[in-house]
Design an enzyme around this catalytic site. Structure first.
Site, PDB file in Angstrom:
ATOM      1  N   GLU A   1      -6.336   7.152  -1.416  1.00  0.00           N
ATOM      2  CA  GLU A   1      -6.115   6.024  -0.494  1.00  0.00           C
ATOM      3  C   GLU A   1      -6.775   4.712  -1.045  1.00  0.00           C
ATOM      4  OE1 GLU A   1      -4.790   5.287   2.359  1.00  0.00           O
ATOM      5  OE2 GLU A   1      -3.937   7.321   2.126  1.00  0.00           O
TER       6      GLU A   1
ATOM      7  N   HIS B   1       0.957  -1.173  -0.085  1.00  0.00           N
ATOM      8  CA  HIS B   1      -0.070   0.110   0.004  1.00  0.00           C
ATOM      9  C   HIS B   1       0.882   1.139   0.015  1.00  0.00           C
ATOM     10  CE1 HIS B   1      -3.351   2.615   1.503  1.00  0.00           C
ATOM     11  NE2 HIS B   1      -2.433   3.120   1.920  1.00  0.00           N
ATOM     12  N   GLU B   2       1.808   1.189   0.903  1.00  0.00           N
ATOM     13  CA  GLU B   2       2.730   2.353   1.137  1.00  0.00           C
ATOM     14  C   GLU B   2       3.640   2.580  -0.315  1.00  0.00           C
ATOM     15  OE1 GLU B   2       2.253   4.565   3.087  1.00  0.00           O
ATOM     16  OE2 GLU B   2       0.940   3.515   4.583  1.00  0.00           O
TER      17      GLU B   2
ATOM     18  N   HIS C   1       1.512   4.410  -2.806  1.00  0.00           N
ATOM     19  CA  HIS C   1       1.514   5.840  -2.636  1.00  0.00           C
ATOM     20  C   HIS C   1       2.910   6.455  -3.304  1.00  0.00           C
ATOM     21  CE1 HIS C   1      -1.864   6.661  -0.109  1.00  0.00           C
ATOM     22  NE2 HIS C   1      -1.292   5.736   0.758  1.00  0.00           N
TER      23      HIS C   1
END
Length: 293
Positions: free
Chosen positions: A222, A145-146, A149
């Site tokens: 997100e 997930h990071e 980003h």
């Protein structure tokens, strides 16, 4: 390049809309007659508004390390740190970016964040609490997930959006201040106390309203980071990680305010406060992932 072009196009569009609106309302001639040059004012506000956002972006890694007391893993001291480095290396390679720095920060709360001024000079960090309570598959999903980003350029995008917001908050606050100073306080000699008081008040009000826009963009990105996490680590693991985070929603948020938008989660907000939330509700994120499995 696309984000820079988008930023420039947004600025031009807002300037045109503002100019047309002020002309239609008959405000522009009044402002020019009172000595306020809109072009000069906009340039002034753009320089200061964008400078603040860009400085924050370029210092983001250093600020993150200091504010969270993150320890970057230079040489792994144990099997967990070795696994973290190997996992981030694998995920970043799959995402097509240069491997970011990897760190661990002291916090009982399960959380993680990514920051950095570009996708090839980033930092990904996880909390000690997350390492203690999450399974390896769940940690891998959080890291994915990071990485999402970083690969999506979210830090740069939010900085550009914040810079645009800063610019126009300053711009319109000074227009309001000038109008009140001339029309209400009848000041014809430069800017009086009415201008400064009104400008400060307008900046506060407009800044609060503008933050709703920034947080809306933050919530949208997100979902994209979750989708990247599911792509790199699997939908099942990403959903499991979010479900475990949901079980910890009552724990106090130990992430500094400046990094909350770049964490994996934040505290639950209800009602009007939800407009100022940087993350969508975990149930919505889980549902979005489940719908795309």
């Amino acid at each position: 390049m696309f984000r820079i072009l988008l930023f420039l196009a947004t600025n031009i569009a807002v300037v045109l809309v503002a100019s047309v609106t002020l002309r239609l309302l008959g405000v522009e001639p009044y402002l020019q007659g009172s000595g306020l040059n809109l072009t000069s004012l906009l340039i002034f506000c753009a320089v200061f508004g964008m400078s603040g956002a860009m400085i924050s972006l370029f210092l983001s890694k250093w600020i993150a390390k200091m504010s969270t007391r993150t320890q970057v893993i230079e040489q792994p001291r144990d099997a967990v740190e070795s696994w973290l480095l190997d996992t981030v290396r694998e995920l970043s390679s799959e995402a097509g970016i240069k491997m970011p720095e990897v760190g661990i920060f002291p916090a009982h709360q399960s959380n993680a964040f990514a920051t950095g001024w570009n996708k090839n000079d980033a930092l990904v960090a996880v909390s000690e609490g997350l390492l203690r309570r999450f399974s390896k598959d769940e940690i891998r999903a959080v890291l994915a997930h990071e990485i999402g980003h970083v690969a999506n350029g979210d830090m740069v995008t939010l900085a550009l959006i914040q810079g645009v917001i800063n610019t126009f908050v300053m711009f319109f606050a000074r227009i309001i201040g000038n109008i009140v100073d001339k029309a209400v306080f009848k000041n014809e000699n430069g800017h009086g106390i009415g201008f400064f008081i009104t400008t400060i008040f307008a900046e506060i009000v407009l800044g609060i309203l503008a933050s709703i826009i920034v947080m809306w963009f933050s919530r949208k990105r997100e979902f994209r980071a979750d989708a990247m996490g599911a792509k790199l680590a699997g939908s099942g693991a990403m959903i499991a990680a979010l479900q475990r985070l949901k079980a910890e929603t009552q724990m106090p948020n130990e992430m500094p305010d400046t990094l909350t938008a770049f964490g994996i989660t934040e505290g639950v907000k209800q009602g009007f406060k939800a407009l100022f939330s940087s993350h969508p509700p975990l149930d919505e994120r889980i549902a979005a992932l489940a719908a795309n499995r």
